[in-house]
Design a protein around this motif. Structure first.
Motif, PDB file in Angstrom:
ATOM      1  N   ILE A  87       2.965   7.048  -7.953  1.00  0.00           N
ATOM      2  CA  ILE A  87       3.548   5.767  -8.356  1.00  0.00           C
ATOM      3  C   ILE A  87       2.943   5.292  -9.679  1.00  0.00           C
ATOM      4  O   ILE A  87       1.831   5.661 -10.048  1.00  0.00           O
ATOM      5  CB  ILE A  87       3.378   4.694  -7.260  1.00  0.00           C
ATOM      6  N   ASP A  88       3.713   4.462 -10.359  1.00  0.00           N
ATOM      7  CA  ASP A  88       3.303   3.851 -11.616  1.00  0.00           C
ATOM      8  C   ASP A  88       3.039   2.378 -11.334  1.00  0.00           C
ATOM      9  O   ASP A  88       3.958   1.623 -11.018  1.00  0.00           O
ATOM     10  CB  ASP A  88       4.407   4.019 -12.656  1.00  0.00           C
ATOM     11  N   PHE A  89       1.781   1.959 -11.444  1.00  0.00           N
ATOM     12  CA  PHE A  89       1.439   0.576 -11.126  1.00  0.00           C
ATOM     13  C   PHE A  89       2.111  -0.419 -12.070  1.00  0.00           C
ATOM     14  O   PHE A  89       2.298  -1.580 -11.711  1.00  0.00           O
ATOM     15  CB  PHE A  89      -0.081   0.376 -11.171  1.00  0.00           C
ATOM     16  N   ASP A  90       2.472   0.014 -13.260  1.00  0.00           N
ATOM     17  CA  ASP A  90       3.139  -0.877 -14.209  1.00  0.00           C
ATOM     18  C   ASP A  90       4.613  -1.051 -13.888  1.00  0.00           C
ATOM     19  O   ASP A  90       5.236  -2.010 -14.336  1.00  0.00           O
ATOM     20  CB  ASP A  90       2.997  -0.345 -15.645  1.00  0.00           C
ATOM     21  N   ARG A  91       5.179  -0.130 -13.127  1.00  0.00           N
ATOM     22  CA  ARG A  91       6.605  -0.182 -12.834  1.00  0.00           C
ATOM     23  C   ARG A  91       6.894  -0.464 -11.366  1.00  0.00           C
ATOM     24  O   ARG A  91       7.794  -1.239 -11.037  1.00  0.00           O
ATOM     25  CB  ARG A  91       7.258   1.146 -13.238  1.00  0.00           C
ATOM     26  N   ASP A  92       6.152   0.166 -10.471  1.00  0.00           N
ATOM     27  CA  ASP A  92       6.412   0.038  -9.036  1.00  0.00           C
ATOM     28  C   ASP A  92       5.681  -1.174  -8.463  1.00  0.00           C
ATOM     29  O   ASP A  92       4.609  -1.551  -8.918  1.00  0.00           O
ATOM     30  CB  ASP A  92       5.964   1.312  -8.313  1.00  0.00           C
ATOM     31  N   GLU A  93       6.265  -1.760  -7.458  1.00  0.00           N
ATOM     32  CA  GLU A  93       5.688  -2.956  -6.838  1.00  0.00           C
ATOM     33  C   GLU A  93       4.666  -2.548  -5.777  1.00  0.00           C
ATOM     34  O   GLU A  93       4.877  -2.726  -4.577  1.00  0.00           O
ATOM     35  CB  GLU A  93       6.801  -3.826  -6.243  1.00  0.00           C
ATOM     36  N   VAL A  94       3.554  -1.993  -6.251  1.00  0.00           N
ATOM     37  CA  VAL A  94       2.492  -1.512  -5.371  1.00  0.00           C
ATOM     38  C   VAL A  94       1.164  -2.072  -5.846  1.00  0.00           C
ATOM     39  O   VAL A  94       0.896  -2.126  -7.047  1.00  0.00           O
ATOM     40  CB  VAL A  94       2.450   0.032  -5.358  1.00  0.00           C
ATOM     41  N   ASP A  95       0.330  -2.505  -4.897  1.00  0.00           N
ATOM     42  CA  ASP A  95      -0.975  -3.063  -5.247  1.00  0.00           C
ATOM     43  C   ASP A  95      -2.079  -2.025  -5.243  1.00  0.00           C
ATOM     44  O   ASP A  95      -2.969  -2.041  -6.099  1.00  0.00           O
ATOM     45  CB  ASP A  95      -1.328  -4.188  -4.258  1.00  0.00           C
ATOM     46  N   VAL A  96      -2.046  -1.137  -4.258  1.00  0.00           N
ATOM     47  CA  VAL A  96      -3.129  -0.172  -4.104  1.00  0.00           C
ATOM     48  C   VAL A  96      -2.555   1.113  -3.531  1.00  0.00           C
ATOM     49  O   VAL A  96      -1.579   1.094  -2.763  1.00  0.00           O
ATOM     50  CB  VAL A  96      -4.245  -0.741  -3.196  1.00  0.00           C
ATOM     51  N   ALA A  97      -3.133   2.243  -3.929  1.00  0.00           N
ATOM     52  CA  ALA A  97      -2.650   3.545  -3.469  1.00  0.00           C
ATOM     53  C   ALA A  97      -3.803   4.365  -2.923  1.00  0.00           C
ATOM     54  O   ALA A  97      -4.942   4.243  -3.380  1.00  0.00           O
ATOM     55  CB  ALA A  97      -1.968   4.291  -4.614  1.00  0.00           C
ATOM     56  N   ILE A  98      -3.501   5.180  -1.937  1.00  0.00           N
ATOM     57  CA  ILE A  98      -4.440   6.185  -1.465  1.00  0.00           C
ATOM     58  C   ILE A  98      -3.855   7.530  -1.847  1.00  0.00           C
ATOM     59  O   ILE A  98      -2.793   7.919  -1.357  1.00  0.00           O
ATOM     60  CB  ILE A  98      -4.678   6.087   0.049  1.00  0.00           C
ATOM     61  N   ARG A  99      -4.510   8.203  -2.775  1.00  0.00           N
ATOM     62  CA  ARG A  99      -4.009   9.455  -3.323  1.00  0.00           C
ATOM     63  C   ARG A  99      -4.828  10.636  -2.823  1.00  0.00           C
ATOM     64  O   ARG A  99      -6.032  10.516  -2.593  1.00  0.00           O
ATOM     65  CB  ARG A  99      -4.048   9.422  -4.855  1.00  0.00           C
ATOM     66  N   PHE A 100      -4.147  11.764  -2.702  1.00  0.00           N
ATOM     67  CA  PHE A 100      -4.813  13.004  -2.306  1.00  0.00           C
ATOM     68  C   PHE A 100      -4.548  14.053  -3.371  1.00  0.00           C
ATOM     69  O   PHE A 100      -3.408  14.302  -3.751  1.00  0.00           O
ATOM     70  CB  PHE A 100      -4.290  13.486  -0.955  1.00  0.00           C
ATOM     71  N   ILE A 147       0.857  -1.188   0.000  1.00  0.00           N
ATOM     72  CA  ILE A 147       0.000   0.000   0.000  1.00  0.00           C
ATOM     73  C   ILE A 147       0.892   1.237   0.000  1.00  0.00           C
ATOM     74  O   ILE A 147       1.882   1.309   0.737  1.00  0.00           O
ATOM     75  CB  ILE A 147      -0.895   0.024   1.251  1.00  0.00           C
ATOM     76  N   THR A 148       0.543   2.217  -0.805  1.00  0.00           N
ATOM     77  CA  THR A 148       1.264   3.482  -0.773  1.00  0.00           C
ATOM     78  C   THR A 148       0.291   4.617  -0.462  1.00  0.00           C
ATOM     79  O   THR A 148      -0.864   4.592  -0.890  1.00  0.00           O
ATOM     80  CB  THR A 148       1.998   3.754  -2.098  1.00  0.00           C
ATOM     81  N   ALA A 149       0.767   5.575   0.294  1.00  0.00           N
ATOM     82  CA  ALA A 149       0.005   6.779   0.641  1.00  0.00           C
ATOM     83  C   ALA A 149       1.007   7.839   1.049  1.00  0.00           C
ATOM     84  O   ALA A 149       2.194   7.552   1.268  1.00  0.00           O
ATOM     85  CB  ALA A 149      -0.995   6.501   1.768  1.00  0.00           C
ATOM     86  N   GLY A 150       0.559   9.078   1.148  1.00  0.00           N
ATOM     87  CA  GLY A 150       1.443  10.151   1.570  1.00  0.00           C
ATOM     88  C   GLY A 150       1.936   9.938   2.994  1.00  0.00           C
ATOM     89  O   GLY A 150       1.282   9.268   3.802  1.00  0.00           O
ATOM     90  N   PRO A 151       3.112  10.478   3.338  1.00  0.00           N
ATOM     91  CA  PRO A 151       3.667  10.279   4.686  1.00  0.00           C
ATOM     92  C   PRO A 151       2.734  10.727   5.805  1.00  0.00           C
ATOM     93  O   PRO A 151       2.579  10.027   6.814  1.00  0.00           O
ATOM     94  CB  PRO A 151       4.950  11.115   4.663  1.00  0.00           C
ATOM     95  N   ALA A 152       2.095  11.892   5.660  1.00  0.00           N
ATOM     96  CA  ALA A 152       1.217  12.392   6.715  1.00  0.00           C
ATOM     97  C   ALA A 152      -0.008  11.502   6.874  1.00  0.00           C
ATOM     98  O   ALA A 152      -0.402  11.153   7.999  1.00  0.00           O
ATOM     99  CB  ALA A 152       0.797  13.832   6.413  1.00  0.00           C
ATOM    100  N   PHE A 153      -0.635  11.107   5.771  1.00  0.00           N
ATOM    101  CA  PHE A 153      -1.812  10.251   5.848  1.00  0.00           C
ATOM    102  C   PHE A 153      -1.457   8.878   6.405  1.00  0.00           C
ATOM    103  O   PHE A 153      -2.208   8.296   7.199  1.00  0.00           O
ATOM    104  CB  PHE A 153      -2.454  10.110   4.463  1.00  0.00           C
ATOM    105  N   THR A 154      -0.302   8.353   6.017  1.00  0.00           N
ATOM    106  CA  THR A 154       0.143   7.068   6.544  1.00  0.00           C
ATOM    107  C   THR A 154       0.321   7.140   8.054  1.00  0.00           C
ATOM    108  O   THR A 154      -0.106   6.242   8.790  1.00  0.00           O
ATOM    109  CB  THR A 154       1.465   6.645   5.876  1.00  0.00           C
TER     110      THR A 154
END
Length: 314
Positions: free
Chosen positions: A134-147, A98-105
């Motif tokens: 992040i780029d889902f095609d390049r980075d090893e991330v399944d889901v992101a929370i974006r702001f 999971i990826t998210a911004g530092p403050a939200f994390t």
């Protein structure tokens, strides 16, 4: 010179040697002997019909042919490696990155994840706290929370939190700052990680809508909103707090938001993933959990007078 591509092992040996500019380092990376790596590179040169390395006394350097071949070879293996990992993730339901911004994390996600981990002990959680898109095609991330304001073209995207901001302070400070006018004599805390929004929401915005004129100058500046919130909790000053990042502190009475006026910002939190991935069991479980947590978020008891950010004219 053959027009057919050489064996993959020969290209792999060349890519590693060109990247390290060392046969020994490349052999060590590929877990082969230097003699075996040298043999692979010689086979590549025979296939190409010209050398790709110039062998010096204690070093090697690329020939013109090697310099032309090296960037595309490196890019090709990087693309192949990324594609392979993406395919592997299609069948991996045990790891959730999971990826998210530092403050939200720090302020929203991490304090709540114990509940998700307890409910899904079979899922290994990994976090990547970053503001980078992040780029889902390049980075090893399944889901992101974006702001932000979007859009999220080509992705599954679901809005989860609509953000708003209002002055927040410690309960002790609120005993002194009783009215909005009292903010003229307060230490105001500033957040620089919110300036990427097209129409910024800051102290100048809130003071203008409150009819107080320009805010007082000065006050500490923070690159991350969660650090500004922590400073407000410690009684350093008053923060124009973002509700998503302060909800727990408001609920626990570490912060109070005594004034009705709040700025409803155009940016919003969304949960995003590659189209179709939202139906994979571990991602679906995470999305459902996030939606449940958002629905259960504490609502401030004080009545709010919301002003939409896009309607503000400074």
């Amino acid at each position: 010179m053959s027009t057919r591509l050489p064996p993959l092992t020969a290209l792999r040996a060349f890519e590693a040697a060109a990247r390290h500019m060392s046969f020994a380092a490349a052999a060590d990376e590929l877990n082969v002997t230097p003699a075996a790596l040298s043999f692979q590179i010689k086979s590549l040169e025979e296939h190409l019909g010209q050398p790709v390395f110039r062998r010096l006394n204690r070093a090697v350097e690329l020939t013109k042919a090697g310099r032309l071949l090296a960037p595309a070879t490196s890019e090709g293996f990087a693309t192949l490696n990324a594609a392979w990992k993406n395919v592997q993730r299609l069948t991996d339901s045990q790891t959730l990155t999971i990826t998210a911004g530092p403050a939200f994390t720090a302020k929203w996600l991490a304090p709540r994840m114990y509940d998700f981990a307890q409910s899904h002990p079979d899922i290994e959680l990994r976090f990547a706290a970053t503001l980078r898109l992040i780029d889902f095609d390049r980075d090893e991330v399944d889901v992101a929370i974006r702001f932000g304001e979007g859009p999220d073209d080509g992705l599954y995207s679901k809005d989860i939190i609509y953000e708003w901001m209002t002055p927040m302070m410690s309960p002790e400070m609120a005993k002194v700052i009783r009215t909005p006018k009292d903010l003229r004599n307060a230490t105001l805390l500033h957040q620089d990680d919110f300036t990427f929004i097209k129409q910024s929401s800051n102290w100048n915005t809130w003071f203008h809508e409150q009819g107080l004129g320009p805010p007082p100058e000065g006050g500490p500046r923070f690159s991350q909103s969660d650090h500004a919130n922590d400073a407000a909790i410690a009684g350093t000053g008053v923060v124009l707090g973002r509700y998503s990042l302060t909800e727990r502190a408001l609920r626990d009475n570490q912060l109070v938001a005594p004034f009705p006026l709040a700025i409803a910002v155009t940016a919003r939190y969304r949960i995003v993933c590659p189209e179709g991935a939202e139906n994979r069991p571990h991602i679906k479980a995470f999305i459902e959990w996030v939606l449940k947590e958002v629905a259960a978020m504490h609502k401030c008891r004080e009545p709010r007078r919301f002003v939409d950010q896009k309607d503000i004219k400074l």
